[in-house]
Design a protein around this motif. Structure first.
Motif: not given
Length: 359
Positions: A11-31
């Motif tokens: 979780g310590g590594h994945l939770f920040p990655a999940e937060a970034l992925a959510s923002v990138l997808e909202r902006r229309g980027h592929e992840v």
């Protein structure tokens, strides 16, 4: 933009990655995400178009056999990472720490894909340190021990999940009941199962009667912890994992926890006082540095496990439960590390790096 995220399977590594992925997808980027098999249950709702499970190995000993096993595992991981990246053709790669990030970030360097290493802790980890020479470093803390002075770095904060931001609420001083939350990271902490119930037993009876405890325990420890509180007549909810942990943090008057980067970030964003017990024996002592940073602001007390006894913990609890004004001040001071827009800031950085702007 196409972004490949790489994170160790905790979780310590994945939770920040999940937060970034959510923002990138909202902006229309592929992840797409690269992680290891430990993350199988944690990535069920991860916002990525594809998840690649690629194994890597740490050095488990200095014998020729151990070194050979590590080399073979990481070489296989590198080959699979190269295959995944050639298919996806990312514009940027972002690593979030842990040895499973070594193959994909090495593949990024070989394929000349610009990379970012996000260091979640107040001291740089070994995997990130080895990758930082060929990447831009994004930091969670204003200063990071072990980071070379000449290294390009941007302080963005610790990206937290949307559930954490939604849980933010004012700290309400305890009235009739006192809500105590105890958890030990995504894997749980046996030390808390061993230590907290006997410390509660030492507290004055009238103080115990006010307690409402929520405690995470490993599956094999749940029943004995539950029985210990039942015998004490203390209201307690015990489980191996809480999916709504941010909400539980927001409802707590005091938190006892490890001091991984995500825990420190969530305490700071939500603003709750903590008794932090760093994981002992860590090579880089990252949790000790994290706890010290929050303690320096007055938002937490750092307790070293080696010196922690039920009597010592009971004394800390007795002092804090009996001082609601101090708890409220600690809750406010904990916010000193908060960067609610950290995921947005890291997404901005990823877009700049992908565009060739390394400033």
């Amino acid at each position: 933009m196409r972004a490949l995220l790489a994170a160790g399977g905790t979780g310590g590594h994945l939770f920040p990655a999940e937060a970034l992925a959510s923002v990138l997808e909202r902006r229309g980027h592929e992840v797409e995400l690269v992680t290891d098999r430990r993350a199988t249950t944690l990535v069920a709702t991860f916002p990525a178009d594809e998840v690649h499970f690629i194994e890597a190995a740490t050095l488990a000993g200095k014998s020729p056999v151990a070194m050979a096993k590590m080399a073979v595992a990481n070489a296989a991981g590198l080959v699979r990472s190269l295959q995944a990246m050639r298919r996806f053709q990312p514009d940027v790669a972002v690593g979030f720490g842990g040895y499973p990030t070594l193959p994909p970030l090495t593949a990024a360097r070989l394929l000349k894909v610009p990379a970012i290493v996000h260091e979640a802790n107040a001291v740089i980890g070994r995997a990130n340190k080895s990758l930082a020479r060929h990447a831009h470093v994004a930091t969670s803390f204003p200063t990071v021990e072990g980071l070379p002075a000449a290294q390009a770095a941007t302080h963005v904060g610790i990206p937290v999940r949307e559930a954490v931001l939604k849980a933010v609420a004012p700290y309400e001083p305890p009235a009739e009941h006192f809500n105590l939350l105890v958890f030990g990271g995504s894997q749980g902490a046996r030390a808390f199962s061993d230590m907290v119930p006997p410390s509660i037993a030492i507290l004055p009876k009238e103080m115990r009667a006010r307690l409402q405890i929520v405690q995470q325990a490993r599956p094999e420890d749940v029943e004995r912890v539950r029985a210990a509180y039942r015998e004490l007549g203390v209201a307690a909810e015990i489980a191996p994992f809480f999916k709504d942990l941010p909400k539980r943090i927001a409802g707590a008057h005091l938190v006892i926890a490890r001091s991984g980067a995500s825990t420190v970030a969530e305490l700071s964003i939500i603003g709750r006082p903590g008794l932090l017990v760093p994981l002992p024996g860590a090579l880089d002592q990252d949790q000790a540095h994290n706890a010290a940073a929050l303690e320096a602001l007055g938002g937490a007390r750092r307790l070293d496990q080696k010196a922690l006894t039920p009597e010592v913990l009971a004394k800390e609890l007795n002092t804090l439960i009996g001082d609601p004004v101090r708890l409220a001040l600690m809750a406010e001071h904990a916010k000193g590390l908060a960067r609610p827009d950290a995921a947005e800031r890291l997404a901005d950085l990823a877009e700049r790096i992908a565009a060739g702007d390394d400033a």
